[in-house]
Design a protein around this motif. Structure first.
Motif, PDB file in Angstrom:
ATOM      1  N   ILE A  29      -1.861 100.134  64.906  1.00 17.75           N
ATOM      2  CA  ILE A  29      -0.805  99.314  65.494  1.00 17.75           C
ATOM      3  C   ILE A  29       0.550  99.924  65.191  1.00 17.75           C
ATOM      4  O   ILE A  29       1.400 100.058  66.049  1.00 17.75           O
ATOM      5  N   SER A  30       0.765 100.328  63.951  1.00 16.73           N
ATOM      6  CA  SER A  30       2.047 100.905  63.555  1.00 16.73           C
ATOM      7  C   SER A  30       2.304 102.220  64.271  1.00 16.73           C
ATOM      8  O   SER A  30       3.438 102.546  64.589  1.00 16.73           O
ATOM      9  N   ALA A  31       1.237 102.976  64.521  1.00 14.06           N
ATOM     10  CA  ALA A  31       1.394 104.281  65.167  1.00 14.06           C
ATOM     11  C   ALA A  31       1.679 104.140  66.653  1.00 14.06           C
ATOM     12  O   ALA A  31       2.441 104.907  67.231  1.00 14.06           O
ATOM     13  N   ASP A  32       1.081 103.133  67.297  1.00 12.82           N
ATOM     14  CA  ASP A  32       1.250 102.962  68.732  1.00 12.82           C
ATOM     15  C   ASP A  32       2.617 102.377  69.094  1.00 12.82           C
ATOM     16  O   ASP A  32       3.201 102.755  70.108  1.00 12.82           O
ATOM     17  N   LEU A  33       3.121 101.457  68.283  1.00 16.72           N
ATOM     18  CA  LEU A  33       4.345 100.761  68.623  1.00 16.72           C
ATOM     19  C   LEU A  33       5.551 101.691  68.772  1.00 16.72           C
ATOM     20  O   LEU A  33       6.310 101.536  69.736  1.00 16.72           O
ATOM     21  N   PRO A  34       5.794 102.650  67.895  1.00 17.72           N
ATOM     22  CA  PRO A  34       6.943 103.545  68.092  1.00 17.72           C
ATOM     23  C   PRO A  34       6.907 104.283  69.435  1.00 17.72           C
ATOM     24  O   PRO A  34       7.949 104.442  70.090  1.00 17.72           O
ATOM     25  N   ASP A  35       5.713 104.727  69.844  1.00 21.40           N
ATOM     26  CA  ASP A  35       5.588 105.405  71.136  1.00 21.40           C
ATOM     27  C   ASP A  35       5.872 104.439  72.283  1.00 21.40           C
ATOM     28  O   ASP A  35       6.505 104.802  73.281  1.00 21.40           O
ATOM     29  N   THR A  36       5.398 103.189  72.143  1.00 23.48           N
ATOM     30  CA  THR A  36       5.619 102.190  73.183  1.00 23.48           C
ATOM     31  C   THR A  36       7.099 101.833  73.292  1.00 23.48           C
ATOM     32  O   THR A  36       7.638 101.696  74.391  1.00 23.48           O
ATOM     33  N   GLY A 164       5.968  90.137  66.472  1.00 27.85           N
ATOM     34  CA  GLY A 164       5.364  88.927  65.920  1.00 27.85           C
ATOM     35  C   GLY A 164       4.170  88.491  66.738  1.00 27.85           C
ATOM     36  O   GLY A 164       3.879  89.063  67.790  1.00 27.85           O
ATOM     37  N   ILE A 165       3.491  87.481  66.255  1.00 30.69           N
ATOM     38  CA  ILE A 165       2.314  86.979  66.966  1.00 30.69           C
ATOM     39  C   ILE A 165       2.685  85.772  67.831  1.00 30.69           C
ATOM     40  O   ILE A 165       3.719  85.136  67.631  1.00 30.69           O
ATOM     41  N   ILE A 166       1.827  85.491  68.804  1.00 27.69           N
ATOM     42  CA  ILE A 166       1.919  84.238  69.543  1.00 27.69           C
ATOM     43  C   ILE A 166       1.360  83.165  68.608  1.00 27.69           C
ATOM     44  O   ILE A 166       0.156  83.101  68.369  1.00 27.69           O
ATOM     45  N   SER A 167       2.241  82.362  68.046  1.00 28.78           N
ATOM     46  CA  SER A 167       1.794  81.376  67.067  1.00 28.78           C
ATOM     47  C   SER A 167       1.294  80.091  67.722  1.00 28.78           C
ATOM     48  O   SER A 167       0.545  79.326  67.109  1.00 28.78           O
ATOM     49  N   SER A 168       1.732  79.856  68.965  1.00 30.51           N
ATOM     50  CA  SER A 168       1.257  78.667  69.678  1.00 30.51           C
ATOM     51  C   SER A 168       1.530  78.806  71.164  1.00 30.51           C
ATOM     52  O   SER A 168       2.507  79.432  71.572  1.00 30.51           O
ATOM     53  N   ASN A 207      19.280  88.112  72.749  1.00 24.93           N
ATOM     54  CA  ASN A 207      17.870  88.406  73.035  1.00 24.93           C
ATOM     55  C   ASN A 207      17.373  87.693  74.290  1.00 24.93           C
ATOM     56  O   ASN A 207      16.307  88.019  74.807  1.00 24.93           O
ATOM     57  N   SER A 208      18.114  86.688  74.757  1.00 28.26           N
ATOM     58  CA  SER A 208      17.684  85.981  75.972  1.00 28.26           C
ATOM     59  C   SER A 208      17.495  86.973  77.116  1.00 28.26           C
ATOM     60  O   SER A 208      18.371  87.779  77.397  1.00 28.26           O
ATOM     61  N   GLY A 209      16.339  86.912  77.758  1.00 28.72           N
ATOM     62  CA  GLY A 209      16.029  87.839  78.843  1.00 28.72           C
ATOM     63  C   GLY A 209      15.252  89.062  78.400  1.00 28.72           C
ATOM     64  O   GLY A 209      14.868  89.883  79.235  1.00 28.72           O
ATOM     65  N   SER A 210      15.003  89.190  77.097  1.00 31.87           N
ATOM     66  CA  SER A 210      14.242  90.344  76.593  1.00 31.87           C
ATOM     67  C   SER A 210      12.774  90.249  77.011  1.00 31.87           C
ATOM     68  O   SER A 210      12.195  89.156  77.005  1.00 31.87           O
ATOM     69  N   PRO A 211      12.144  91.372  77.342  1.00 31.22           N
ATOM     70  CA  PRO A 211      10.718  91.340  77.673  1.00 31.22           C
ATOM     71  C   PRO A 211       9.864  91.266  76.412  1.00 31.22           C
ATOM     72  O   PRO A 211      10.155  91.925  75.410  1.00 31.22           O
ATOM     73  N   VAL A 212       8.819  90.453  76.469  1.00 32.78           N
ATOM     74  CA  VAL A 212       7.806  90.409  75.418  1.00 32.78           C
ATOM     75  C   VAL A 212       6.632  91.240  75.916  1.00 32.78           C
ATOM     76  O   VAL A 212       6.087  90.958  76.981  1.00 32.78           O
ATOM     77  N   TYR A 213       6.275  92.283  75.169  1.00 31.28           N
ATOM     78  CA  TYR A 213       5.294  93.223  75.703  1.00 31.28           C
ATOM     79  C   TYR A 213       4.218  93.611  74.694  1.00 31.28           C
ATOM     80  O   TYR A 213       4.369  93.457  73.471  1.00 31.28           O
ATOM     81  N   ASP A 214       3.118  94.111  75.249  1.00 29.80           N
ATOM     82  CA  ASP A 214       1.986  94.584  74.459  1.00 29.80           C
ATOM     83  C   ASP A 214       2.415  95.826  73.679  1.00 29.80           C
ATOM     84  O   ASP A 214       2.925  96.777  74.276  1.00 29.80           O
ATOM     85  N   PRO A 215       2.234  95.847  72.353  1.00 37.83           N
ATOM     86  CA  PRO A 215       2.681  96.991  71.564  1.00 37.83           C
ATOM     87  C   PRO A 215       1.913  98.280  71.843  1.00 37.83           C
ATOM     88  O   PRO A 215       2.381  99.368  71.490  1.00 37.83           O
ATOM     89  N   ASP A 216       0.751  98.171  72.482  1.00 38.58           N
ATOM     90  CA  ASP A 216      -0.036  99.363  72.803  1.00 38.58           C
ATOM     91  C   ASP A 216       0.297  99.922  74.186  1.00 38.58           C
ATOM     92  O   ASP A 216       0.377 101.130  74.367  1.00 38.58           O
TER      93      ASP A 216
END
Length: 260
Positions: A29-36, A164-168, A207-216
């Motif tokens: 996870i840590s390795a993929d996120l910087p590239d993403t 972060g995670i989707i907590s709910s 941060n309003s309008g920021s995309p939430v995206y898959d870290p991979d």
């Protein structure tokens, strides 16, 4: 021979394998996120007001990201709702962050969805790289990242990433004990109720309008929202929480489809 010794060794070895597997998953996870992040950042833009005759010449309102044909920018509707001073020649613009500075692009508001607090803008100039909008089903506990311009007026046009995670996955409006406690905005939200994502990462003004995206993969699953959700879901709180919310991307996809 004490038969318990081999058994203890076997159990410890098994636990050791589980530990290695967990550490390996974390490192992936840590390795993929910087590239993403490097792939996503060119598609993240700042939205603001520009007037070369004033000082400062720029005012940051929020974040956005490029979608569709590369000339569409998605953001929150409330980000672009600030009134412009036409007499002073204020202009709603998009700042495209580049090495050594930012390019100012004029915009046209194409579509606004006030129910889901989303908007689509058309930018001038050459198309930028669009982000892909995800088709996947989001589940609680999954890890995502979002990139925007937290406290941009103070920190400048430097895209910042949080994770972060989707907590709910929760309704946008929470029913109250009596109708007297309902605001007009909450009444509208209850009438048009839909689920939104709650994250355990903190978002800030800008941060309003920021995309939430898959870290991979960098695929967008939601849009950060700091105003609409808090004013409805947390309207009974005298001091709103620091919880971060996001609007599912399916409503943005609908807005894009309706352009056609």
């Amino acid at each position: 021979m004490n038969v318990n010794i081999p058994m203890v060794i076997k159990v410890n070895f098994r636990n050791f394998c589980f530990l290695l597997l967990a550490l390996s998953s974390t490192s992936v996870i840590s390795a993929d996120l910087p590239d993403t992040i490097a792939k996503v950042k060119p598609s993240i833009v700042a939205i603001g007001i520009y007037n070369r005759l004033t000082s400062p010449s720029s005012t940051l309102l929020g974040a956005g990201f490029v979608v569709g044909n590369g000339q569409l920018v998605a953001t929150n509707a409330h980000v672009i709702s600030v009134p412009l001073n036409k007499e002073k020649k204020d202009k709603l613009v998009v700042f495209v962050v580049k090495e050594g500075g930012a390019e100012v692009r004029s915009v046209t508001v194409l579509s606004v969805d006030k129910v889901h607090d989303l908007a689509l803008l058309k930018i001038s100039g050459q198309p930028l790289t669009p982000l892909h909008l995800s088709e996947r089903r989001v589940r609680e506990g999954e890890l995502f990242a979002f990139t925007g311009f937290p406290i941009g007026a103070a920190l400048g046009l430097n895209p910042v990433t949080h994770r972060g995670i989707i907590s709910s996955i929760t309704p946008i409006a929470t029913p109250v004990k009596t109708t007297k406690e309902l605001s007009s905005k909450q009444l509208r939200s209850l009438k048009n109720s839909y689920d939104i994502y709650q994250l355990d990462a903190t978002a800030y003004p800008g941060n309003s309008g920021s995309p939430v995206y898959d870290p991979d993969t960098g695929e967008v699953v939601a849009v950060i929202n700091k105003v609409l959700v808090k004013s409805t879901k947390e309207n009974m709180l005298s001091d709103p929480s620091a919880i971060t919310y996001a609007i599912p991307v399916k409503y943005l996809k609908r807005l894009i489809r309706n352009l056609n």
